[in-house]
Design an enzyme around this catalytic site. Structure first.
Site, PDB file in Angstrom:
ATOM      1  N   MET A  12       0.824  -1.206   0.000  1.00 22.16           N
ATOM      2  CA  MET A  12       0.000   0.000   0.000  1.00 22.16           C
ATOM      3  C   MET A  12       0.863   1.263   0.000  1.00 22.16           C
ATOM      4  O   MET A  12       0.681   2.155  -0.829  1.00 22.16           O
ATOM      5  CB  MET A  12      -0.886  -0.023   1.243  1.00 22.16           C
ATOM      6  CG  MET A  12      -2.011   0.943   1.192  1.00 22.16           C
ATOM      7  SD  MET A  12      -3.192   0.603   2.481  1.00 22.16           S
ATOM      8  CE  MET A  12      -2.178   0.585   3.929  1.00 22.16           C
ATOM      9  N   CYS A 135       3.121   8.145  10.910  1.00 23.13           N
ATOM     10  CA  CYS A 135       2.257   8.971  10.059  1.00 23.13           C
ATOM     11  C   CYS A 135       1.650  10.167  10.815  1.00 23.13           C
ATOM     12  O   CYS A 135       1.639  11.291  10.311  1.00 23.13           O
ATOM     13  CB  CYS A 135       1.161   8.117   9.451  1.00 23.13           C
ATOM     14  SG  CYS A 135       0.442   6.923  10.590  1.00 23.13           S
ATOM     15  N   GLN A 162      -7.752   8.737  13.664  1.00 22.60           N
ATOM     16  CA  GLN A 162      -6.866   8.130  12.674  1.00 22.60           C
ATOM     17  C   GLN A 162      -7.576   7.122  11.772  1.00 22.60           C
ATOM     18  O   GLN A 162      -8.384   6.316  12.226  1.00 22.60           O
ATOM     19  CB  GLN A 162      -5.679   7.467  13.389  1.00 22.60           C
ATOM     20  CG  GLN A 162      -4.841   8.483  14.148  1.00 22.60           C
ATOM     21  CD  GLN A 162      -3.607   7.897  14.813  1.00 22.60           C
ATOM     22  OE1 GLN A 162      -3.281   8.262  15.926  1.00 22.60           O
ATOM     23  NE2 GLN A 162      -2.898   7.007  14.139  1.00 22.60           N
ATOM     24  N   GLY A 166      -3.814   3.356   8.306  1.00 21.11           N
ATOM     25  CA  GLY A 166      -2.650   3.275   9.184  1.00 21.11           C
ATOM     26  C   GLY A 166      -2.446   1.859   9.711  1.00 21.11           C
ATOM     27  O   GLY A 166      -1.338   1.487  10.103  1.00 21.11           O
ATOM     28  N   ARG A 267      -8.794   5.424  16.623  1.00 23.09           N
ATOM     29  CA  ARG A 267      -9.069   4.981  15.245  1.00 23.09           C
ATOM     30  C   ARG A 267     -10.503   5.333  14.897  1.00 23.09           C
ATOM     31  O   ARG A 267     -11.420   5.077  15.693  1.00 23.09           O
ATOM     32  CB  ARG A 267      -8.868   3.464  15.171  1.00 23.09           C
ATOM     33  CG  ARG A 267      -8.996   2.899  13.772  1.00 23.09           C
ATOM     34  CD  ARG A 267      -7.776   3.111  12.927  1.00 23.09           C
ATOM     35  NE  ARG A 267      -6.633   2.333  13.387  1.00 23.09           N
ATOM     36  CZ  ARG A 267      -5.367   2.628  13.075  1.00 23.09           C
ATOM     37  NH1 ARG A 267      -5.082   3.679  12.307  1.00 23.09           N
ATOM     38  NH2 ARG A 267      -4.382   1.889  13.518  1.00 23.09           N
ATOM     39  N   HIS A 274      -5.698  11.039   8.355  1.00 20.99           N
ATOM     40  CA  HIS A 274      -5.689  11.220   9.805  1.00 20.99           C
ATOM     41  C   HIS A 274      -6.054  12.677  10.125  1.00 20.99           C
ATOM     42  O   HIS A 274      -5.628  13.599   9.423  1.00 20.99           O
ATOM     43  CB  HIS A 274      -4.286  10.985  10.378  1.00 20.99           C
ATOM     44  CG  HIS A 274      -3.856   9.544  10.396  1.00 20.99           C
ATOM     45  ND1 HIS A 274      -4.678   8.495  10.096  1.00 20.99           N
ATOM     46  CD2 HIS A 274      -2.658   9.001  10.717  1.00 20.99           C
ATOM     47  CE1 HIS A 274      -4.006   7.366  10.220  1.00 20.99           C
ATOM     48  NE2 HIS A 274      -2.777   7.637  10.588  1.00 20.99           N
ATOM     49  N   GLN A 350      -2.550  10.216   5.128  1.00 18.25           N
ATOM     50  CA  GLN A 350      -1.446   9.555   5.834  1.00 18.25           C
ATOM     51  C   GLN A 350      -0.647   8.619   4.935  1.00 18.25           C
ATOM     52  O   GLN A 350       0.425   8.182   5.311  1.00 18.25           O
ATOM     53  CB  GLN A 350      -1.950   8.885   7.105  1.00 18.25           C
ATOM     54  CG  GLN A 350      -2.768   7.658   6.926  1.00 18.25           C
ATOM     55  CD  GLN A 350      -1.930   6.417   6.976  1.00 18.25           C
ATOM     56  OE1 GLN A 350      -0.878   6.398   7.609  1.00 18.25           O
ATOM     57  NE2 GLN A 350      -2.367   5.390   6.281  1.00 18.25           N
TER      58      GLN A 350
HETATM   59  P1  NAP Z   1       1.464  -3.908   2.779  1.00 17.58           P
HETATM   60  O1  NAP Z   1       0.434  -3.222   1.939  1.00 17.58           O
HETATM   61  O2  NAP Z   1       1.024  -5.068   3.579  1.00 17.58           O
HETATM   62  O3  NAP Z   1       2.623  -4.405   1.762  1.00 17.58           O
HETATM   63  C1  NAP Z   1       3.795  -5.044   2.200  1.00 17.58           C
HETATM   64  C2  NAP Z   1       4.185  -6.159   1.210  1.00 17.58           C
HETATM   65  O4  NAP Z   1       3.241  -7.227   1.224  1.00 17.58           O
HETATM   66  C3  NAP Z   1       4.220  -5.800  -0.252  1.00 17.58           C
HETATM   67  O5  NAP Z   1       5.360  -5.043  -0.560  1.00 17.58           O
HETATM   68  C4  NAP Z   1       4.266  -7.178  -0.906  1.00 17.58           C
HETATM   69  O6  NAP Z   1       5.612  -7.666  -0.875  1.00 17.58           O
HETATM   70  C5  NAP Z   1       3.441  -8.023   0.036  1.00 17.58           C
HETATM   71  N1  NAP Z   1       2.140  -8.416  -0.535  1.00 17.58           N
HETATM   72  C6  NAP Z   1       1.576  -9.632  -0.361  1.00 17.58           C
HETATM   73  N2  NAP Z   1       0.399  -9.695  -0.985  1.00 17.58           N
HETATM   74  C7  NAP Z   1       0.195  -8.523  -1.588  1.00 17.58           C
HETATM   75  C8  NAP Z   1      -0.853  -7.994  -2.393  1.00 17.58           C
HETATM   76  N3  NAP Z   1      -1.937  -8.698  -2.703  1.00 17.58           N
HETATM   77  N4  NAP Z   1      -0.746  -6.730  -2.845  1.00 17.58           N
HETATM   78  C9  NAP Z   1       0.340  -5.990  -2.551  1.00 17.58           C
HETATM   79  N5  NAP Z   1       1.366  -6.449  -1.797  1.00 17.58           N
HETATM   80  C10 NAP Z   1       1.299  -7.687  -1.303  1.00 17.58           C
HETATM   81  O7  NAP Z   1       2.199  -2.929   3.778  1.00 17.58           O
HETATM   82  P2  NAP Z   1       2.072  -1.323   3.935  1.00 17.58           P
HETATM   83  O8  NAP Z   1       0.794  -0.959   4.602  1.00 17.58           O
HETATM   84  O9  NAP Z   1       2.387  -0.716   2.614  1.00 17.58           O
HETATM   85  O10 NAP Z   1       3.213  -1.004   5.006  1.00 17.58           O
HETATM   86  C11 NAP Z   1       4.576  -1.185   4.707  1.00 17.58           C
HETATM   87  C12 NAP Z   1       5.433  -0.586   5.805  1.00 17.58           C
HETATM   88  O11 NAP Z   1       5.268   0.798   5.863  1.00 17.58           O
HETATM   89  C13 NAP Z   1       5.126  -1.104   7.214  1.00 17.58           C
HETATM   90  O12 NAP Z   1       6.305  -1.259   7.952  1.00 17.58           O
HETATM   91  C14 NAP Z   1       4.323  -0.008   7.813  1.00 17.58           C
HETATM   92  O13 NAP Z   1       4.431   0.016   9.221  1.00 17.58           O
HETATM   93  C15 NAP Z   1       5.028   1.184   7.201  1.00 17.58           C
HETATM   94  N6  NAP Z   1       4.177   2.354   7.239  1.00 17.58           N
HETATM   95  C16 NAP Z   1       2.887   2.202   6.912  1.00 17.58           C
HETATM   96  C17 NAP Z   1       2.079   3.289   6.958  1.00 17.58           C
HETATM   97  C18 NAP Z   1       0.638   3.101   6.598  1.00 17.58           C
HETATM   98  O14 NAP Z   1      -0.041   4.036   6.642  1.00 17.58           O
HETATM   99  N7  NAP Z   1       0.171   1.933   6.207  1.00 17.58           N
HETATM  100  C19 NAP Z   1       2.573   4.539   7.313  1.00 17.58           C
HETATM  101  C20 NAP Z   1       3.936   4.683   7.615  1.00 17.58           C
HETATM  102  C21 NAP Z   1       4.718   3.567   7.568  1.00 17.58           C
HETATM  103  P3  NAP Z   1       6.190  -8.699  -1.933  1.00 17.58           P
HETATM  104  O15 NAP Z   1       6.165  -8.071  -3.284  1.00 17.58           O
HETATM  105  O16 NAP Z   1       7.577  -8.895  -1.428  1.00 17.58           O
HETATM  106  O17 NAP Z   1       5.334  -9.903  -1.831  1.00 17.58           O
END
Ligand code: NAP
Length: 371
Positions: A12, A135, A162, A166, A267, A274, A350
């Site tokens: 995401m 965030c 929020q 997130g 939340r 947010h 966010q």
């Molecule tokens: P996420 O959407 O779960 O994606 C992480 C990984 O999951 C992807 O890179 C992919 O890696 C894998 N994945 C497995 N199935 C998938 C699918 N159907 N579609 C897309 N990807 C899939 O994680 P995220 O929310 O982006 O968060 C990533 C990091 O950023 C975390 O550490 C989080 O704490 C941090 N963060 C998040 C936010 C937020 O708002 N969400 C804000 C600040 C920081 P592969 O290609 O290797 O399989």
């Protein structure tokens, strides 16, 4: 050309990062290589240039060939790869959206419109780890970084509202599913203008309390409700999210002594924006128009919104701000409790300033220095 390895580009935060990089033409001047933890050998993203198939994100040797590693993959990935990679003697730049390395002594939390000088002096001193902030903290600093810089904040308390994003993509889906379940439960009554609202209310709460209501990820209903706890429990009685407000803000700004910051993080059923209501004890009395100018002039994305009902409703909501880089700040006024007590309310996307944008901009800072 700078060799940049991208991990987590499909998630995401990563996909928002990719979209922003493409729209800002950021791939120009770098040589990107895309990695995956689950799709090795498959097609890389379309960024308009020929690229090799996806590399294994656990292949330390290939990672060690990168000048910069940009990861949005998550904390577990950072934990399993970072130390191994550094132990090979790799001296490249690690840019990360996950929280794992945020509080390490050898890392800087990046938000360059607010702490560019901290980033620059860390680069001069040889720092190699640049980590995106929490965030809520990043959005708060985009909104009122100017007040911190002017030395006007003695302490602050934040009450946050929020969004589901997130907590991750699955939680966003669950929120939408909960909304759908509520809508379905009362559908026939809603289409009949003569139906009694008490019956709609009964159906709504009935659906929310039914064992089939989708709560696998949030644990309890969020649609039609709020959840006043985010992240894990700490012995202090704070949630981890509340603890980050003080720890990360003070680290990002290099504040010594730290400025007291605390509040309650909640939340709500917004998808990706947010909101936060801040109460600030000022270090001195300052006229409101001066406060507004300091806020408005602190960066090019912050927007002061007039404290009127119409402008607040038009500009200070997730519905208005989603997908935009603007950080509106409104409801600015002195509280009745005393002239040095200021309150305000701010909203931000966010996934943009709260996640992808600070690390995207950090990559550009490195590109500018190293290319
Ligand atoms: P996420 O959407 O779960 O994606 C992480 C990984 O999951 C992807 O890179 C992919 O890696 C894998 N994945 C497995 N199935 C998938 C699918 N159907 N579609 C897309 N990807 C899939 O994680 P995220 O929310 O982006 O968060 C990533 C990091 O950023 C975390 O550490 C989080 O704490 C941090 N963060 C998040 C936010 C937020 O708002 N969400 C804000 C600040 C920081 P592969 O290609 O290797 O399989």
């Amino acid at each position: 050309m700078l060799n940049v390895g991208f991990i987590g580009w499909r998630g995401m935060v990563g996909s928002v990062l990719m979209a922003r990089m493409l729209s800002e033409n950021d791939f120009q001047g770098i040589s990107p290589l895309f990695f995956t933890t689950s799709q090795v050998g498959q097609k890389p993203p379309d960024i308009g240039v020929e690229l090799p198939p996806l590399k294994d994100a656990y292949d330390i040797e290939t990672l060690a060939g990168m000048d910069v590693i940009m990861t949005c993959q998550g904390g577990d990935y950072t934990k399993s790869v970072y130390e191994k990679l550094r132990s090979t003697g790799w001296n490249g730049y690690w840019v990360d959206a996950a929280s794992t390395l945020r509080m390490s002594d050898d890392s800087v939390i990046v938000l360059d419109p607010v702490n560019r000088s901290v980033i620059e002096s860390a680069l001069e001193q040889g720092t190699r780890n640049f980590i995106g902030g929490n965030c809520t903290v990043s959005l708060m600093l985009m909104a009122i970084g100017g007040l911190f810089k002017a030395g006007l904040i003695e302490w602050l308390t934040s009450m946050t509202y929020q969004a589901a994003s997130g907590a991750g993509a699955k939680n966003m889906r669950e929120l939408a599913s909960q909304m759908a379940a509520i809508g379905k439960a009362s559908e026939d009554l809603l289409s009949d203008p003569a139906s009694a609202v008490q019956e709609i209310d009964r159906r709504v709460i009935g659906a929310m309390r039914d064992s089939t209501f989708p709560v696998d990820h949030f644990g309890v209903p969020l649609a039609g409700s709020v959840i006043p706890w985010i992240d894990s429990e700490l012995e202090s009685g704070q949630s981890k999210e509340e603890w980050k407000g003080s720890a990360e803000t003070n680290k990002m700004l290099n504040n010594d002594p730290p400025i007291p910051i605390d509040g309650i993080c909640v939340r709500i059923g917004a998808m990706r924006c947010h909101c936060q209501a801040l109460t600030i004890k000022l270090t001195k009395r300052v006229p409101l128009d001066e406060i507004e100018s300091i806020i408005a002039e602190s960066n090019e994305w912050v927007r002061v919104v007039a404290n009127t009902k119409e402008e607040t409703m038009r500009q200070l909501t997730p519905a208005a701000v989603t997908g935009k880089l603007d950080v509106p700040v409104g409801r600015i006024r002195n509280l009745n409790i005393g002239p040095a007590y200021l309150t305000l309310y701010t909203v931000g996307d966010q996934l943009l300033w709260g996640a992808a944008e600070p690390v995207r901009r950090m990559l550009n800072i490195l590109k500018g220095r190293l290319s």
